[in-house]
Design a protein around this motif. Structure first.
Motif, PDB file in Angstrom:
ATOM      1  N   LEU A   9       0.864  -1.180   0.000  1.00 44.58           N
ATOM      2  CA  LEU A   9       0.000   0.000   0.000  1.00 44.58           C
ATOM      3  C   LEU A   9       0.897   1.226   0.000  1.00 44.58           C
ATOM      4  CD1 LEU A   9      -2.767   1.439   0.373  1.00 44.58           C
ATOM      5  CD2 LEU A   9      -2.415   1.215   2.840  1.00 44.58           C
ATOM      6  N   VAL A  10       0.745   2.081  -1.015  1.00 45.29           N
ATOM      7  CA  VAL A  10       1.561   3.283  -1.154  1.00 45.29           C
ATOM      8  C   VAL A  10       0.661   4.496  -1.001  1.00 45.29           C
ATOM      9  CG1 VAL A  10       3.129   4.595  -2.631  1.00 45.29           C
ATOM     10  CG2 VAL A  10       3.124   2.088  -2.740  1.00 45.29           C
ATOM     11  N   THR A  11       0.836   5.260   0.060  1.00 40.34           N
ATOM     12  CA  THR A  11       0.039   6.471   0.208  1.00 40.34           C
ATOM     13  C   THR A  11       0.595   7.573  -0.689  1.00 40.34           C
ATOM     14  OG1 THR A  11       1.323   7.385   2.070  1.00 40.34           O
ATOM     15  CG2 THR A  11      -0.486   5.858   2.602  1.00 40.34           C
ATOM     16  N   GLY A  12      -0.307   8.382  -1.224  1.00 38.03           N
ATOM     17  CA  GLY A  12       0.121   9.423  -2.146  1.00 38.03           C
ATOM     18  C   GLY A  12       0.741   8.841  -3.397  1.00 38.03           C
ATOM     19  N   GLY A  13       0.126   7.788  -3.930  1.00 32.06           N
ATOM     20  CA  GLY A  13       0.735   7.060  -5.042  1.00 32.06           C
ATOM     21  C   GLY A  13       0.300   7.498  -6.424  1.00 32.06           C
ATOM     22  N   SER A  14      -0.407   8.620  -6.535  1.00 30.89           N
ATOM     23  CA  SER A  14      -0.889   9.051  -7.844  1.00 30.89           C
ATOM     24  C   SER A  14       0.118   9.924  -8.586  1.00 30.89           C
ATOM     25  CB  SER A  14      -2.213   9.821  -7.696  1.00 30.89           C
ATOM     26  OG  SER A  14      -2.017  11.044  -6.989  1.00 30.89           O
ATOM     27  N   ARG A  15       1.165  10.383  -7.888  1.00 38.82           N
ATOM     28  CA  ARG A  15       2.092  11.311  -8.519  1.00 38.82           C
ATOM     29  C   ARG A  15       3.453  11.238  -7.834  1.00 38.82           C
ATOM     30  NH1 ARG A  15       2.595  15.989  -5.385  1.00 38.82           N
ATOM     31  NH2 ARG A  15       1.193  16.047  -3.590  1.00 38.82           N
ATOM     32  N   GLY A  16       4.425  11.858  -8.448  1.00 39.78           N
ATOM     33  CA  GLY A  16       5.732  12.050  -7.839  1.00 39.78           C
ATOM     34  C   GLY A  16       6.418  10.791  -7.365  1.00 39.78           C
ATOM     35  N   LEU A  17       7.016  10.883  -6.189  1.00 43.56           N
ATOM     36  CA  LEU A  17       7.772   9.757  -5.647  1.00 43.56           C
ATOM     37  C   LEU A  17       6.880   8.567  -5.349  1.00 43.56           C
ATOM     38  CD1 LEU A  17      10.219  11.555  -3.178  1.00 43.56           C
ATOM     39  CD2 LEU A  17      10.504  11.051  -5.610  1.00 43.56           C
ATOM     40  N   GLY A  18       5.647   8.807  -4.926  1.00 46.09           N
ATOM     41  CA  GLY A  18       4.733   7.712  -4.642  1.00 46.09           C
ATOM     42  C   GLY A  18       4.406   6.919  -5.890  1.00 46.09           C
ATOM     43  N   ARG A  19       4.125   7.625  -6.969  1.00 44.33           N
ATOM     44  CA  ARG A  19       3.842   6.969  -8.246  1.00 44.33           C
ATOM     45  C   ARG A  19       5.046   6.135  -8.690  1.00 44.33           C
ATOM     46  NH1 ARG A  19       4.708   7.580 -13.680  1.00 44.33           N
ATOM     47  NH2 ARG A  19       2.934   7.130 -15.056  1.00 44.33           N
ATOM     48  N   ASN A  20       6.224   6.731  -8.638  1.00 48.49           N
ATOM     49  CA  ASN A  20       7.418   6.027  -9.069  1.00 48.49           C
ATOM     50  C   ASN A  20       7.686   4.806  -8.200  1.00 48.49           C
ATOM     51  OD1 ASN A  20      10.661   5.791  -9.116  1.00 48.49           O
ATOM     52  ND2 ASN A  20       9.915   6.623 -11.053  1.00 48.49           N
ATOM     53  N   SER A  21       7.438   4.937  -6.899  1.00 47.88           N
ATOM     54  CA  SER A  21       7.640   3.810  -5.985  1.00 47.88           C
ATOM     55  C   SER A  21       6.657   2.688  -6.288  1.00 47.88           C
ATOM     56  CB  SER A  21       7.479   4.269  -4.533  1.00 47.88           C
ATOM     57  OG  SER A  21       8.468   5.214  -4.185  1.00 47.88           O
ATOM     58  N   ALA A  22       5.403   3.060  -6.558  1.00 48.19           N
ATOM     59  CA  ALA A  22       4.392   2.049  -6.857  1.00 48.19           C
ATOM     60  C   ALA A  22       4.758   1.256  -8.104  1.00 48.19           C
ATOM     61  CB  ALA A  22       3.028   2.723  -7.022  1.00 48.19           C
TER      62      ALA A  22
END
Length: 254
Positions: A9-22
């Motif tokens: 589960l990645v919070t804030g996963g729609s953009r930026g570092l969260g997106r890249n991490s996901a």
């Protein structure tokens, strides 16, 4: 899309570092649930990209600074896990959601301070608490911090202080959850060219050049420099790494 995939589960996963991490997690064969605050279309694009990598994915709305909403979020997560995965737990929690406010200590308002506190510290503390029964034994937590806890840049005192609290909390989480085999680590990015703080680094060539000159590798970071570090902490290869602050800054301000 095998049933044996781990789930993050990645919070804030729609953009930026969260997106890249996901996306980096999916490249490791890990299924991903991303949360978003308001950018549902962007979150769905991330879901599609994860699925294109051969993993299952889903998106849930979450206001990471609204602690009173966490019960409802946890119930939605329970339903999603049961319906899509036939499970009642995730394996990894990536506490990434956040934003930046550039304001000197002398002019930072109580409202600004509280908004930073709610998302970056209080929200992380109580969301993790709420999800602890939903994290599988032998799983992991990755918290996001910042290089600004090691070096200082004018205007980020309140933000960096919240992240300093997260760095201490990470050690306590690792200590208290060790009996369940849950590892807790922290990634501290340096200056990264994202929309953080209104694109302060991304959109200002003078700032990029200056910060690059302070970095051993000669440039500011890009999102691709961070997601893989987060994902690596969720792999067996780093299974003996625990309670660590891993700075990914290219050697900034050495």
């Amino acid at each position: 899309m095998g049933a044996s995939h781990k789930i993050a589960l990645v919070t804030g996963g729609s953009r930026g570092l969260g997106r890249n991490s996901a996306i980096a997690l999916s490249k490791k064969g890990i299924d991903v649930i991303v949360t978003y605050l308001s950018r549902s279309e962007e979150a769905e694009e991330v879901v599609k990209e994860i699925e294109a990598n051969g993993c299952k994915a889903a998106a849930l709305q979450l206001d990471a600074g609204n602690i009173s909403s966490f019960d409802s979020f946890a119930a939605q997560l329970d339903d999603l896990l049961k319906e899509k995965w036939g499970r009642d737990q995730i394996d990894f929690l990536i506490n990434n959601a956040g934003f930046g406010i550039h304001s000197p200590i002398a002019t930072t308002t109580e409202e600004q301070f509280d908004s930073l506190m709610n998302v970056h510290f209080k929200g992380v503390f109580f969301l993790t608490q709420k999800l602890l029964p939903r994290i599988a034994d032998q799983g992991g937590i990755v918290n996001l911090s910042t290089g600004l806890t090691r070096f200082t840049t004018d205007g980020y005192g309140a933000y960096a202080a919240m992240k300093g609290a997260i760095e201490v909390l990470t050690k306590y989480m690792a200590k208290e959850l060790g009996n369940r085999g849950i590892r807790v680590n922290l990634v501290a990015p340096g200056a990264i060219a994202t929309d953080f703080a209104g694109g302060f680094v991304r959109d200002n060539q003078d700032i990029r050049g200056h910060l690059g000159s302070l970095t051993a590798l000669g440039r500011v970071g890009e999102v691709d420099d961070i997601g893989g570090v987060v994902a690596a902490l969720c792999t067996p290869e780093l299974g003996w790494v625990n309670a660590q602050r891993i700075e990914a800054s290219g050697g900034m301000n050495l």
